[in-house]
Design an enzyme around this catalytic site. Sequence first.
Site, PDB file in Angstrom:
ATOM      1  N   GLU A  70       3.636  -4.794  12.330  1.00  0.00           N
ATOM      2  CA  GLU A  70       3.010  -3.597  12.296  1.00  0.00           C
ATOM      3  C   GLU A  70       1.586  -4.205  10.994  1.00  0.00           C
ATOM      4  O   GLU A  70       1.769  -4.535  10.207  1.00  0.00           O
ATOM      5  CB  GLU A  70       3.195  -2.493  11.361  1.00  0.00           C
ATOM      6  CG  GLU A  70       4.542  -1.781  12.921  1.00  0.00           C
ATOM      7  CD  GLU A  70       5.067  -0.604  11.522  1.00  0.00           C
ATOM      8  OE1 GLU A  70       6.315  -0.064  12.467  1.00  0.00           O
ATOM      9  OE2 GLU A  70       5.022  -0.106  10.652  1.00  0.00           O
TER      10      GLU A  70
ATOM     11  N   GLU B 266       7.586   0.898  16.986  1.00  0.00           N
ATOM     12  CA  GLU B 266       8.277   1.606  15.678  1.00  0.00           C
ATOM     13  C   GLU B 266       8.965   2.709  16.133  1.00  0.00           C
ATOM     14  O   GLU B 266       7.466   2.826  16.895  1.00  0.00           O
ATOM     15  CB  GLU B 266       9.094   0.750  14.341  1.00  0.00           C
ATOM     16  CG  GLU B 266       9.012  -0.324  14.302  1.00  0.00           C
ATOM     17  CD  GLU B 266       9.937  -1.393  13.454  1.00  0.00           C
ATOM     18  OE1 GLU B 266      10.021  -1.062  12.547  1.00  0.00           O
ATOM     19  OE2 GLU B 266       9.448  -2.435  12.987  1.00  0.00           O
TER      20      GLU B 266
ATOM     21  N   ASN C 295       0.744  -1.357  -0.077  1.00  0.00           N
ATOM     22  CA  ASN C 295      -0.149  -0.073   0.137  1.00  0.00           C
ATOM     23  C   ASN C 295       0.809   0.996   0.314  1.00  0.00           C
ATOM     24  O   ASN C 295       0.443   2.122  -0.501  1.00  0.00           O
ATOM     25  CB  ASN C 295      -0.749   0.449   1.005  1.00  0.00           C
ATOM     26  CG  ASN C 295      -0.360  -0.128   2.517  1.00  0.00           C
ATOM     27  OD1 ASN C 295       0.368  -0.667   2.651  1.00  0.00           O
ATOM     28  ND2 ASN C 295      -0.870   0.434   3.572  1.00  0.00           N
TER      29      ASN C 295
ATOM     30  N   CYS D 177      -2.759   1.646   6.273  1.00  0.00           N
ATOM     31  CA  CYS D 177      -3.886   0.799   8.341  1.00  0.00           C
ATOM     32  C   CYS D 177      -4.151   1.754   8.777  1.00  0.00           C
ATOM     33  O   CYS D 177      -5.066   0.961   9.942  1.00  0.00           O
ATOM     34  CB  CYS D 177      -2.494  -0.069   8.099  1.00  0.00           C
ATOM     35  SG  CYS D 177      -1.213   1.020   8.922  1.00  0.00           S
TER      36      CYS D 177
HETATM   37  P1  NAD Z   1      -0.047  -9.336   3.276  1.00  0.00           P
HETATM   38  O1  NAD Z   1       0.306 -10.172   5.311  1.00  0.00           O
HETATM   39  O2  NAD Z   1      -0.900 -10.351   2.597  1.00  0.00           O
HETATM   40  O3  NAD Z   1       1.263  -9.068   2.598  1.00  0.00           O
HETATM   41  C1  NAD Z   1       2.347  -8.262   3.039  1.00  0.00           C
HETATM   42  C2  NAD Z   1       3.848  -8.812   2.663  1.00  0.00           C
HETATM   43  O4  NAD Z   1       4.435 -10.546   3.333  1.00  0.00           O
HETATM   44  C3  NAD Z   1       3.600  -9.714   1.413  1.00  0.00           C
HETATM   45  O5  NAD Z   1       5.169  -9.140   0.692  1.00  0.00           O
HETATM   46  C4  NAD Z   1       3.745 -11.025   1.016  1.00  0.00           C
HETATM   47  O6  NAD Z   1       4.373 -11.461   0.545  1.00  0.00           O
HETATM   48  C5  NAD Z   1       4.662 -11.352   2.893  1.00  0.00           C
HETATM   49  N1  NAD Z   1       3.749 -12.628   2.830  1.00  0.00           N
HETATM   50  C6  NAD Z   1       2.575 -12.827   2.471  1.00  0.00           C
HETATM   51  N2  NAD Z   1       2.336 -14.678   3.114  1.00  0.00           N
HETATM   52  C7  NAD Z   1       3.757 -14.737   3.831  1.00  0.00           C
HETATM   53  C8  NAD Z   1       4.859 -16.005   5.306  1.00  0.00           C
HETATM   54  N3  NAD Z   1       3.829 -16.717   5.339  1.00  0.00           N
HETATM   55  N4  NAD Z   1       5.370 -15.743   4.795  1.00  0.00           N
HETATM   56  C9  NAD Z   1       6.566 -14.469   5.233  1.00  0.00           C
HETATM   57  N5  NAD Z   1       5.811 -13.463   4.044  1.00  0.00           N
HETATM   58  C10 NAD Z   1       4.675 -13.690   3.992  1.00  0.00           C
HETATM   59  O7  NAD Z   1      -0.532  -7.691   3.868  1.00  0.00           O
HETATM   60  P2  NAD Z   1      -1.128  -6.983   1.820  1.00  0.00           P
HETATM   61  O8  NAD Z   1      -2.256  -7.218   1.476  1.00  0.00           O
HETATM   62  O9  NAD Z   1       0.450  -6.677   1.268  1.00  0.00           O
HETATM   63  O10 NAD Z   1      -0.956  -5.731   2.411  1.00  0.00           O
HETATM   64  C11 NAD Z   1      -1.977  -5.057   3.631  1.00  0.00           C
HETATM   65  C12 NAD Z   1      -2.232  -5.064   4.973  1.00  0.00           C
HETATM   66  O11 NAD Z   1      -0.876  -4.641   5.443  1.00  0.00           O
HETATM   67  C13 NAD Z   1      -3.661  -4.443   5.469  1.00  0.00           C
HETATM   68  O12 NAD Z   1      -4.199  -5.500   6.471  1.00  0.00           O
HETATM   69  C14 NAD Z   1      -2.514  -3.828   5.495  1.00  0.00           C
HETATM   70  O13 NAD Z   1      -3.937  -2.717   7.427  1.00  0.00           O
HETATM   71  C15 NAD Z   1      -1.391  -3.908   6.421  1.00  0.00           C
HETATM   72  N6  NAD Z   1      -1.023  -2.679   6.629  1.00  0.00           N
HETATM   73  C16 NAD Z   1      -0.430  -2.458   8.026  1.00  0.00           C
HETATM   74  C17 NAD Z   1       0.232  -1.332   8.515  1.00  0.00           C
HETATM   75  C18 NAD Z   1       0.501  -0.692   9.986  1.00  0.00           C
HETATM   76  O14 NAD Z   1       1.997  -0.284   9.946  1.00  0.00           O
HETATM   77  N7  NAD Z   1       0.100  -1.608  10.909  1.00  0.00           N
HETATM   78  C19 NAD Z   1       1.088  -0.961   7.623  1.00  0.00           C
HETATM   79  C20 NAD Z   1       0.457  -0.525   6.108  1.00  0.00           C
HETATM   80  C21 NAD Z   1      -0.669  -2.187   5.477  1.00  0.00           C
HETATM   81  O1  6OD Z   2       4.089   5.973   8.667  1.00  0.00           O
HETATM   82  C1  6OD Z   2       4.435   5.107   8.859  1.00  0.00           C
HETATM   83  O2  6OD Z   2       5.737   5.704   9.942  1.00  0.00           O
HETATM   84  C2  6OD Z   2       3.819   4.324   8.818  1.00  0.00           C
HETATM   85  N1  6OD Z   2       4.348   2.624   9.312  1.00  0.00           N
HETATM   86  C3  6OD Z   2       2.226   4.130   8.288  1.00  0.00           C
HETATM   87  C4  6OD Z   2       1.609   3.085   8.046  1.00  0.00           C
HETATM   88  C5  6OD Z   2       0.778   3.176   7.646  1.00  0.00           C
HETATM   89  C6  6OD Z   2      -0.471   1.429   6.881  1.00  0.00           C
HETATM   90  O3  6OD Z   2      -0.530   1.774   6.203  1.00  0.00           O
END
Ligand code: NAD
Ligand code: 6OD
Length: 502
Positions: A270, A483, A171, A304
């Site tokens: 995260e 972090e 994202n 997120c």
């Molecule tokens: P995802 O979990 O599907 O994938 C994230 C990464 O993990 C990718 O690089 C993927 O290839 C890898 N991955 C998937 N399965 C794996 C496994 N079994 N072992 C190792 N690596 C693996 O997430 P996404 O669809 O790419 O992103 C969207 C999600 O991320 C949403 O749930 C969003 O809320 C969350 N997100 C959270 C934050 C935060 O700061 N809390 C920030 C951005 C996105």
């Molecule tokens: O601003 C940041 O450092 C951070 N980790 C943002 C996360 C955004 C989620 O999509």
Amino acid sequence: MSVQDRAIPASPAANSTLVPELRNFVDGEFVAGDHFFDDVNPADGTVIARVSEAGANVVDAAVAAARRALRGEWGKAGVWQRAALLYKIAEGIEARFNDFVQAESADTGKPVALASRLDVPRAAANFRVFADLIKTAGLEAFETETPDGKQALNYAVRKPIGVVGIITPWNLPLLLLTWKVAPALACGNTVVVKPSEETPASATLLAEVMRDAGVPSGVFNLVHGFGEGSTGEYLVSHPDVNAITFTGESRTGAAIMKACAPGVKPVSFELGGKNAAIIFADCERDETIQQMSDAVFLNTGQVCLCAERVYVERSIFDWFVSAMKHKAESLQIGWPQDRSTNMGPLISRTHREKVLSYFRKARQEGATIVTGGGVPEFGDERDNGFYVQPTILTGLPESACCVTEEIFGPVCHIAPFDSEDEALAMANDTEYGLAASIWTSDLKRAHRVARQMNVGITWVNCWFLRDLRTPFGGVGLSGIGREGGVHSLNFYSELNNICIRL
Ligand code: NAD
Ligand code: 6OD
């Protein structure tokens, strides 16, 4: 000019004979794996690059290179030397600002205006902030009285954890990757990073920046590929990786945690969110609507931190819903390259299917669709892309799946409340706990309510306003650890306490 240096073509479709190859970066060299997969532009569904998938052998080579680099000149580099390199990386990103904007926009479909304002400047800032921080971080020290009435001095020194595996989502690809790479390098570690398979381009450009900035071979390694049964799984279960830092979905976090368990590897997670916003009747109305529009629709709702649950004091409920409807309908949905576009497509066909399935469930659960709920029609190549309409729902019970599950699209549910306690109870009734926002002119109430939110970050009269020195993370299904600032330094280093009897 290397294959890696070729700009990713913008929409419309790239000519397939010109499609660039994106490779892994291991021990200072770009290397191909055995298989390639397609990198698709979500704005029109065209293939814009072929990406080399790192098999177990490439991951092994990357981890081995990272281990060797720890024993080489990088392992001996002092704090000032590491900080100087981080500043150079920041300058390198800025020197190729437009390449990064184009790459990020082509991979994600996000408007170039957004990538120019948010993603790329933040990537450079991540390196500068952690360079500053590592230079100014002090040591913890205590004078201790010994049982025989003499003294001892305790002080803690920071050492790198070792080889850090970094796994990131699609994202905010560059922003989130550099948010972890910068403190890891500042603390003297070496890294093997795996960006999302959906967004390989900006990480590949970053590898070029690392090489050109003089980062020693093996310090920054990049492996492309998928998660389960592929590159991501090989990396997290690799016995010679010392720690894993991950951003992504909560259930992926759970799978990674299992893979890390045998080696008792430290993890920083995260994860997802189902964030609430609470709008009180005394909020500053214009400002609130302006910022809430971002809080729901920025990056097509794929942040997120986006607010998917909005609770509004009953006396201003109708006004709020109609003002948000107006905002949603005023968004310019279009080609990411067009500077006036402020909403692009979702990341992929699969993700659009998921978001549309929630629109269907909302209807089945009896929601009122205030606006949106479908797919826009353009009459051009964008109809092959992955767009959805910005969508506002009302009228659902709190138990509805659209109110409890993370959708990760340009959609929110708006519900009224009658008292502060009721708003708080609804906002906290979730398994997630990433972020919240509160909108009010009453400072006492702001403090009171903010303290009671079960989240990692609460914004008052603002949203996604970041100071990179502050703790960032979530509770419950939203993550493990914090972090940011010293919290990043603590995760990316081992503290060794030294006790000297004086
Ligand atoms: P995802 O979990 O599907 O994938 C994230 C990464 O993990 C990718 O690089 C993927 O290839 C890898 N991955 C998937 N399965 C794996 C496994 N079994 N072992 C190792 N690596 C693996 O997430 P996404 O669809 O790419 O992103 C969207 C999600 O991320 C949403 O749930 C969003 O809320 C969350 N997100 C959270 C934050 C935060 O700061 N809390 C920030 C951005 C996105
Ligand atoms: O601003 C940041 O450092 C951070 N980790 C943002 C996360 C955004 C989620 O999509």
